[in-house]
Scaffold this active site. Structure first.
Site, PDB file in Angstrom:
ATOM      1  N   ARG A 223       0.849  -1.184   0.000  1.00 48.59           N
ATOM      2  CA  ARG A 223       0.000   0.000   0.000  1.00 48.59           C
ATOM      3  C   ARG A 223       0.889   1.240   0.000  1.00 48.59           C
ATOM      4  NH1 ARG A 223      -3.342  -2.939  -1.543  1.00 48.59           N
ATOM      5  NH2 ARG A 223      -5.344  -3.469  -0.619  1.00 48.59           N
ATOM      6  N   HIS A 271      -0.921   0.052  -9.782  1.00 51.76           N
ATOM      7  CA  HIS A 271      -1.550  -0.972  -8.926  1.00 51.76           C
ATOM      8  C   HIS A 271      -1.995  -2.172  -9.779  1.00 51.76           C
ATOM      9  CE1 HIS A 271      -3.733  -1.413  -4.802  1.00 51.76           C
ATOM     10  NE2 HIS A 271      -3.509  -2.607  -5.296  1.00 51.76           N
TER      11      HIS A 271
HETATM   12  C1  OXD Z   1      -5.351  -6.405  -2.689  1.00 53.77           C
HETATM   13  C2  OXD Z   1      -4.976  -5.562  -3.840  1.00 53.77           C
HETATM   14  O1  OXD Z   1      -5.309  -5.970  -1.536  1.00 53.77           O
HETATM   15  O2  OXD Z   1      -5.362  -5.890  -4.972  1.00 53.77           O
HETATM   16  O3  OXD Z   1      -5.725  -7.564  -2.923  1.00 53.77           O
HETATM   17  O4  OXD Z   1      -4.278  -4.570  -3.675  1.00 53.77           O
END
Ligand code: OXD
Length: 308
Positions: A223, A271
């Site tokens: 994250r 992402h």
């Molecule tokens: C998850 C993501 O947490 O895709 O699965 O970031």
């Protein structure tokens, strides 16, 4: 997905991203006709929200939880659930997540590609190609030390694949009580696979970068909130870090004005390292729903006090 066959009726609210709410809702309706499925929309009325008993959502929009007084079980279509642990979520609501083995595999492949690209200096040859330069810079097989932060499914898959590629892999997790600053020295690559919790938010800050070996490379597939981005930019500018591979950023989508776009050494992706597949999300949700309806232990339940 056959897991939906024996389910009792239930009203489900769905909020996805990729797959979208509509894709998730359509797949659930096909797999489990007993369910009443509402894709999230900003204008859902109070009566509809009040009928929701279970939900499949990756985030809880502000103010929504109090409007769902019958909500008892909330499942995330993702591995990370930090956007569901909002203060107004009643403590009685149980929480699960999706753990897709193929997602862990995909993330491990992404990290391995990123680490080997740096370790084998492939960017140098991309630059040389532009110059029509055929100079050779032989190097031995990469045996660099890698520190993997986080020892969940994702961290373990990353460690196994990098180890199979000849890298020297160590793991670190908060629970063992070793300070991060003590674990960082010696690693040329630091790969972040931690859950985002109040304890890990901002963990990768100026102090952490100062504890890393000079020239280290950060790879973040967890994250954006783990990284103090201003500190990272400063560490790259000083040459303390040579590169940062960032599949996640504090603000997503990354705004066009973010300095990360143009910071030398930053390698950005939106992402995409890997996501749980639609069939795994739906299959694990229905499996969890059956367990919840029958009063059995919930698979992949999140410890709400721990945050993962
Ligand atoms: C998850 C993501 O947490 O895709 O699965 O970031």
């Amino acid at each position: 997905v056959s897991a939906g066959a024996g389910l009792a009726p239930a009203t489900v609210l769905v909020l996805g991203a990729s797959p979208s709410s509509e894709q998730l809702a359509a797949a659930l309706r096909v797999a489990a006709p007993a369910l009443t499925v509402h894709p999230f929309a900003k204008d859902l009325d109070d009566a509809t929200l009040a009928s929701v008993e279970v939900a499949l959502m990756w985030r809880l929009p502000a103010g929504l939880a109090p409007r769902m007084p019958r909500l008892q079980w909330l499942s995330a279509p993702a591995a990370g659930i930090e956007k569901l642990l909002v203060p107004d979520l009643p403590a009685t609501v149980r929480l699960s997540r999706t753990v897709d083995p193929d997602q862990a595999l995909g993330i491990a492949q992404f990290v391995t590609a990123a680490v080997l690209r740096e370790a084998r200096d492939l960017a140098r040859y991309e630059r040389q190609q532009v110059q029509r330069d055929w100079s050779r810079h032989p190097m031995a097989a990469a045996r660099d030390e890698v520190l993997v932060l986080g020892q969940g499914e994702t961290g373990r898959a990353i460690a196994a694949m990098l180890g199979a590629c000849g890298l020297q892999v160590r793991g670190w997790r908060r629970r063992d009580g070793v300070a991060l600053a003590q674990a960082l020295p010696g690693a040329r690559f630091v790969v972040n696979a931690l859950p985002l919790t109040p304890e890990t938010e901002g963990l990768l800050d100026a102090a952490a970068f100062a504890a890393m070996d000079r020239g280290a490379v950060l790879v973040n597939i967890a994250r954006g909130g783990h990284v103090v981005e201003a500190d990272l930019i400063a560490a790259l500018a000083e040459g303390r870090l040579t590169a940062a591979v960032l599949d996640v950023q504090a603000q997503e989508p990354l705004p066009p004005e973010s300095p990360l776009w143009t910071t030398p050494g930053v390698r950005l992706t939106p992402h995409i390292a890997a996501q749980a597949s639609l069939s795994t999300i739906v299959g694990q949700f229905l499996e969890g729903l059956a367990a919840w309806q029958q009063g059995r232990p919930l698979p992949r339940e999140v410890d709400r006090t721990r945050g993962y």
